[in-house]
Design an enzyme around this catalytic site. Structure first.
Site, PDB file in Angstrom:
ATOM      1  N   HIS A 127      -5.440 -25.810  35.729  1.00 36.33           N
ATOM      2  CA  HIS A 127      -4.346 -24.933  35.325  1.00 36.33           C
ATOM      3  C   HIS A 127      -4.260 -23.783  36.326  1.00 36.33           C
ATOM      4  CE1 HIS A 127      -2.231 -21.953  32.791  1.00 36.33           C
ATOM      5  NE2 HIS A 127      -1.858 -22.952  32.013  1.00 36.33           N
TER       6      HIS A 127
ATOM      7  N   ASP B 120     -13.341 -24.055  32.106  1.00 35.03           N
ATOM      8  CA  ASP B 120     -12.142 -23.721  31.343  1.00 35.03           C
ATOM      9  C   ASP B 120     -12.104 -24.674  30.155  1.00 35.03           C
ATOM     10  OD1 ASP B 120      -9.621 -23.589  30.231  1.00 35.03           O
ATOM     11  OD2 ASP B 120      -8.534 -23.844  32.120  1.00 35.03           O
TER      12      ASP B 120
ATOM     13  N   CYS C 218       2.035 -25.556  34.296  1.00 36.58           N
ATOM     14  CA  CYS C 218       1.145 -24.636  35.035  1.00 36.58           C
ATOM     15  C   CYS C 218       0.077 -25.413  35.799  1.00 36.58           C
ATOM     16  CB  CYS C 218       0.502 -23.615  34.095  1.00 36.58           C
ATOM     17  SG  CYS C 218       1.669 -22.467  33.358  1.00 36.58           S
TER      18      CYS C 218
ATOM     19  N   LYS D  50      -5.006 -21.674  20.695  1.00 36.73           N
ATOM     20  CA  LYS D  50      -5.076 -23.133  20.762  1.00 36.73           C
ATOM     21  C   LYS D  50      -6.032 -23.684  19.703  1.00 36.73           C
ATOM     22  CE  LYS D  50      -4.227 -23.065  25.775  1.00 36.73           C
ATOM     23  NZ  LYS D  50      -2.836 -23.522  25.815  1.00 36.73           N
TER      24      LYS D  50
ATOM     25  N   GLN E 174      -8.728 -26.502  26.401  1.00 41.31           N
ATOM     26  CA  GLN E 174      -8.224 -27.738  25.789  1.00 41.31           C
ATOM     27  C   GLN E 174      -9.308 -28.542  25.089  1.00 41.31           C
ATOM     28  OE1 GLN E 174      -5.095 -28.126  25.604  1.00 41.31           O
ATOM     29  NE2 GLN E 174      -4.495 -26.569  27.091  1.00 41.31           N
TER      30      GLN E 174
END
Length: 404
Positions: A120, A197, A361, A223, A200
């Site tokens: 991202h 990261d 993104c 999220k 997700q």
């Protein structure tokens, strides 16, 4: 898992769009919020709004206790060793920027950082900003045709100049679940720390930062069925102690004078200013909700939706799905023939189906795929097979309108 019963917790799922029942399939961008989380926000404003860590009066102490209870809840959720290792930020983006600025300040000209092509922008641009200050080099891991990382190239990029590897746990476009434990193990064998990261991942699978042995892990509340504007940076205490503060201001200080300043102990060293203690408190309610439903049941449900929907989409003429690695998350990025992703998304919206269109993104990834963007559908715990079937019917219905 009684999905129909769970859906009652999300009022937005009862609304219509263009006269059609809303089918929300943009969960990778942000998930919807159960009513109990919103009620906790209301309760904080109604009964507990007072600045934290600074007041001797009762409601200030209550607000402080609620914020710190969330910190402990997060620590337990990801199995961090100490609540000192849990830093509250405004989101994953700020958490990565914190590391890029603070850890990055310790780098020297000629040092190298390893990223992947599937990152991202939030895990690319902060490192490029660092390049404007120091002559550091970014090295990039490519992907294989199925959307998985080229692990041979990943391992080959490490050398005596490598100072950090930073990559996503799960691709927000491809759904690829990276072999992060293996990647961390290799990086550590080269003496290199790792940032993950996890935006997700945390609402879709179990995450144990000590089992992974990552040095930094970042994610966002919004999220995870929680409020917007709250994120987390997990960092091993040894690194957080070494790193200078990201911002200066109230709360993060030990003592201030014009001759010099000393900084507060962890985690407050990295939390300058008044935090969003209202939404932080509500974030705990969201985590409790996930735990009550059960992360394993959520994952199994999403995987069933992914499998069925993918099989149905593969039968549609001209369908191109990007990201077919085994074990992927419940994300489907696709194009139909030569139809523009924006046109497909707009037509689906007219049928009440919310999907994401564009580069998500992740423009470097799109360039590597040779496309400008995709349509992306992504599932959450409240999505149903009836919604998946309606999505497939809608795709067939719009085929003539997009020239297929």
């Amino acid at each position: 898992m009684n999905v129909e019963k769970l859906r009652e917790d999300f009022p937005i799922l009862r609304r219509t769009v263009y006269g059609k029942p809303l089918i929300y399939l943009d969960n990778t961008a942000t998930s919807q919020t159960p009513r109990e989380v919103v009620e906790m926000i209301d309760r904080m404003y109604d009964t507990h709004k007072a600045n934290v860590h600074r007041g001797v009066f009762s409601i200030s102490q209550e607000a402080t206790e609620l914020q710190e209870a969330t910190r402990e809840c997060v620590r337990d959720y990801i199995n961090a060793a100490s609540s000192k290792e849990v830093i509250f930020t405004r989101g994953t983006t700020e958490a990565i920027n914190l590391v890029a600025s603070s850890f990055g300040s310790m780098l020297e000209d000629g040092d190298e950082i390893i990223l992947t092509v599937m990152e991202h922008h939030a895990n690319i641009v902060p490192w490029q900003l660092l390049q404007s200050k120091k002559a550091v080099k970014i090295r990039v891991v490519p992907i294989l045709p199925d959307g998985s990382l080229d692990m041979e190239v990943y391992k080959s990029l490490f050398n005596e100049h490598t100072r950090l590897a930073s990559f996503c746990h799960v691709s927000n476009v491809l759904g690829t679940v990276n072999p992060v434990k293996e990647m961390i193990r290799h990086a550590h064998s080269q003496g290199v720390p790792v940032l993950i990261d996890g935006a997700q991942a945390v609402s879709h699978m179990n995450v144990d930062v000590r089992d992974l042995d990552c040095d930094f892990y970042t994610f966002s509340s919004h999220k995870m069925y929680g409020p917007c504007g709250v994120g987390v940076l997990y960092g091993k205490e040894k690194w957080l102690e070494k790193m200078p503060p990201y911002q200066g201001g109230g709360e993060m200080i030990g003592h201030v004078s014009f001759s010099g300043t000393t900084f507060a102990e962890l985690p407050f060293k990295f939390e300058a200013g008044t935090p969003d203690f209202v939404d932080i408190a509500a974030f705990r309610t969201a985590i409790d909700y996930i735990r009550r439903v059960g992360i394993d049941d959520i994952s199994a449900h999403e995987q069933e939706l992914l499998k069925w929907t993918t099989e149905q989409m593969e039968q549609i003429p001209g369908m191109r799905i990007f990201g077919t690695a085994p074990g992927k998350a419940a994300v489907i990025s696709f194009l139909i023939g030569e139809a523009h992703h924006y046109d497909t998304g707009m037509l689906l919206d007219k049928l009440g189906i919310a999907v994401r269109t564009g580069h998500h993104c992740a423009q470097p990834l799109m360039e590597s795929l040779g496309i400008e963007g995709t349509v992306r559908a992504s599932f959450a715990l409240y999505n149903t097979f009836d919604e998946a079937r309606a999505f497939i019917v809608a795709l067939h219905r719009i085929l003539p309108l997009i020239g297929q």
